[in-house]
Design a protein around this motif. Sequence first.
Motif, PDB file in Angstrom:
ATOM      1  N   ALA A   1     -20.169  -6.042  20.215  1.00 23.39           N
ATOM      2  CA  ALA A   1     -20.707  -4.895  19.484  1.00 23.39           C
ATOM      3  C   ALA A   1     -22.162  -5.128  19.095  1.00 23.39           C
ATOM      4  O   ALA A   1     -22.579  -6.230  18.784  1.00 23.39           O
ATOM      5  CB  ALA A   1     -19.877  -4.641  18.234  1.00 23.39           C
ATOM      6  N   LYS A   2     -22.906  -4.038  19.144  1.00 21.08           N
ATOM      7  CA  LYS A   2     -24.308  -4.038  18.774  1.00 21.08           C
ATOM      8  C   LYS A   2     -24.484  -2.994  17.670  1.00 21.08           C
ATOM      9  O   LYS A   2     -23.821  -1.960  17.675  1.00 21.08           O
ATOM     10  CB  LYS A   2     -25.138  -3.672  20.006  1.00 21.08           C
ATOM     11  CG  LYS A   2     -26.599  -3.890  19.864  1.00 21.08           C
ATOM     12  CD  LYS A   2     -27.294  -3.656  21.191  1.00 21.08           C
ATOM     13  CE  LYS A   2     -28.662  -4.255  21.096  1.00 21.08           C
ATOM     14  NZ  LYS A   2     -29.320  -4.343  22.362  1.00 21.08           N
ATOM     15  N   SER A   3     -25.405  -3.273  16.738  1.00 19.20           N
ATOM     16  CA  SER A   3     -25.659  -2.337  15.649  1.00 19.20           C
ATOM     17  C   SER A   3     -27.144  -2.303  15.348  1.00 19.20           C
ATOM     18  O   SER A   3     -27.866  -3.289  15.574  1.00 19.20           O
ATOM     19  CB  SER A   3     -24.880  -2.764  14.395  1.00 19.20           C
ATOM     20  OG  SER A   3     -25.172  -1.922  13.315  1.00 19.20           O
ATOM     21  N   LYS A   4     -27.630  -1.184  14.804  1.00 19.84           N
ATOM     22  CA  LYS A   4     -29.045  -1.059  14.443  1.00 19.84           C
ATOM     23  C   LYS A   4     -29.362  -1.874  13.194  1.00 19.84           C
ATOM     24  O   LYS A   4     -30.500  -2.267  12.977  1.00 19.84           O
ATOM     25  CB  LYS A   4     -29.393   0.413  14.207  1.00 19.84           C
ATOM     26  CG  LYS A   4     -29.302   1.251  15.455  1.00 19.84           C
ATOM     27  CD  LYS A   4     -29.591   2.709  15.168  1.00 19.84           C
ATOM     28  CE  LYS A   4     -29.404   3.523  16.447  1.00 19.84           C
ATOM     29  NZ  LYS A   4     -29.492   4.956  16.202  1.00 19.84           N
ATOM     30  N   VAL A   5     -28.341  -2.117  12.382  1.00 24.86           N
ATOM     31  CA  VAL A   5     -28.518  -2.908  11.159  1.00 24.86           C
ATOM     32  C   VAL A   5     -27.554  -4.092  11.205  1.00 24.86           C
ATOM     33  O   VAL A   5     -26.510  -4.020  11.858  1.00 24.86           O
ATOM     34  CB  VAL A   5     -28.235  -2.045   9.901  1.00 24.86           C
ATOM     35  CG1 VAL A   5     -29.245  -0.919   9.779  1.00 24.86           C
ATOM     36  CG2 VAL A   5     -26.834  -1.507   9.905  1.00 24.86           C
ATOM     37  N   PRO A   6     -27.867  -5.188  10.526  1.00 24.07           N
ATOM     38  CA  PRO A   6     -26.935  -6.315  10.498  1.00 24.07           C
ATOM     39  C   PRO A   6     -25.639  -5.913   9.782  1.00 24.07           C
ATOM     40  O   PRO A   6     -25.663  -5.195   8.791  1.00 24.07           O
ATOM     41  CB  PRO A   6     -27.673  -7.400   9.711  1.00 24.07           C
ATOM     42  CG  PRO A   6     -29.051  -6.927   9.495  1.00 24.07           C
ATOM     43  CD  PRO A   6     -29.112  -5.474   9.815  1.00 24.07           C
ATOM     44  N   VAL A   7     -24.513  -6.388  10.329  1.00 24.44           N
ATOM     45  CA  VAL A   7     -23.205  -6.063   9.751  1.00 24.44           C
ATOM     46  C   VAL A   7     -22.445  -7.371   9.565  1.00 24.44           C
ATOM     47  O   VAL A   7     -22.339  -8.179  10.488  1.00 24.44           O
ATOM     48  CB  VAL A   7     -22.414  -5.104  10.663  1.00 24.44           C
ATOM     49  CG1 VAL A   7     -21.115  -4.691  10.004  1.00 24.44           C
ATOM     50  CG2 VAL A   7     -23.230  -3.889  11.038  1.00 24.44           C
ATOM     51  N   THR A   8     -21.908  -7.580   8.358  1.00 27.23           N
ATOM     52  CA  THR A   8     -21.199  -8.827   8.054  1.00 27.23           C
ATOM     53  C   THR A   8     -19.739  -8.757   8.500  1.00 27.23           C
ATOM     54  O   THR A   8     -19.185  -7.673   8.719  1.00 27.23           O
ATOM     55  CB  THR A   8     -21.242  -9.121   6.543  1.00 27.23           C
ATOM     56  OG1 THR A   8     -20.633  -8.036   5.862  1.00 27.23           O
ATOM     57  CG2 THR A   8     -22.665  -9.316   6.072  1.00 27.23           C
ATOM     58  N   ARG A   9     -19.152  -9.953   8.605  1.00 34.15           N
ATOM     59  CA  ARG A   9     -17.752 -10.072   9.018  1.00 34.15           C
ATOM     60  C   ARG A   9     -16.850  -9.352   8.009  1.00 34.15           C
ATOM     61  O   ARG A   9     -17.062  -9.420   6.800  1.00 34.15           O
ATOM     62  CB  ARG A   9     -17.385 -11.551   9.090  1.00 34.15           C
ATOM     63  CG  ARG A   9     -15.984 -11.800   9.557  1.00 34.15           C
ATOM     64  CD  ARG A   9     -15.752 -13.316   9.669  1.00 34.15           C
ATOM     65  NE  ARG A   9     -14.479 -13.584  10.268  1.00 34.15           N
ATOM     66  CZ  ARG A   9     -13.363 -13.799   9.575  1.00 34.15           C
ATOM     67  NH1 ARG A   9     -13.391 -13.773   8.270  1.00 34.15           N
ATOM     68  NH2 ARG A   9     -12.242 -14.041  10.206  1.00 34.15           N
ATOM     69  N   GLY A  10     -15.833  -8.644   8.530  1.00 39.59           N
ATOM     70  CA  GLY A  10     -14.883  -7.942   7.680  1.00 39.59           C
ATOM     71  C   GLY A  10     -15.280  -6.517   7.343  1.00 39.59           C
ATOM     72  O   GLY A  10     -14.484  -5.760   6.786  1.00 39.59           O
ATOM     73  N   THR A  11     -16.496  -6.117   7.668  1.00 41.15           N
ATOM     74  CA  THR A  11     -16.962  -4.755   7.374  1.00 41.15           C
ATOM     75  C   THR A  11     -16.263  -3.755   8.277  1.00 41.15           C
ATOM     76  O   THR A  11     -16.074  -3.982   9.473  1.00 41.15           O
ATOM     77  CB  THR A  11     -18.491  -4.653   7.576  1.00 41.15           C
ATOM     78  OG1 THR A  11     -19.126  -5.635   6.776  1.00 41.15           O
ATOM     79  CG2 THR A  11     -18.999  -3.272   7.238  1.00 41.15           C
TER      80      THR A  11
END
Length: 167
Positions: free
Chosen positions: A137-147
């Motif tokens: 997965a790729k995201s425009k913003v950083p995403v933490t584990r469990g989100t």
Amino acid sequence: MTTFLGLGLAGIALLALSLVFGNVLEGLFGLDGLLDGWLSLPVVAGFVSMLGFTGVIVLGTSGLGVGAATAIGIVTGAAAGWLTWKLSRALMRGQTAATPRGDDLVGTPGSVITAIPADGYGEVLVRMAGQPVKLAAKSKVPVTRGTEIWVEAALSSTSVAVRPVER
């Protein structure tokens, strides 16, 4: 009675051969497609075996002669052949559900299992057709584990673009 018993056993042997070798016999003799429907090997095998075994039963349990045993055997053989034909048609027409595609993931919720950096890939777990699927997965913003995430787009068959769910 021996003739009827031989027909019954020959029908079972023909059925076994048709199940083991399938359409190989038809292909060897250049009969592709000719023996479909009413002339398929399972239908003929059902007819012949039922004719034979019914003839044995009629001769062994009643005082009727060979002609009556043959007539009754033909009727029950035709019923067995018809039933075999109907059941095989129903099995051949069995429909399956549509195969899920990558685009079916768009709009699917999931969760991050490996953190997603702003400039790279992480991993998410989503459900596709009721089965858990782990994807890059790729995201425009950083995403933490469990989100909790929402799939925005399918980038390939194994990767998706996601966004965090805002509550």
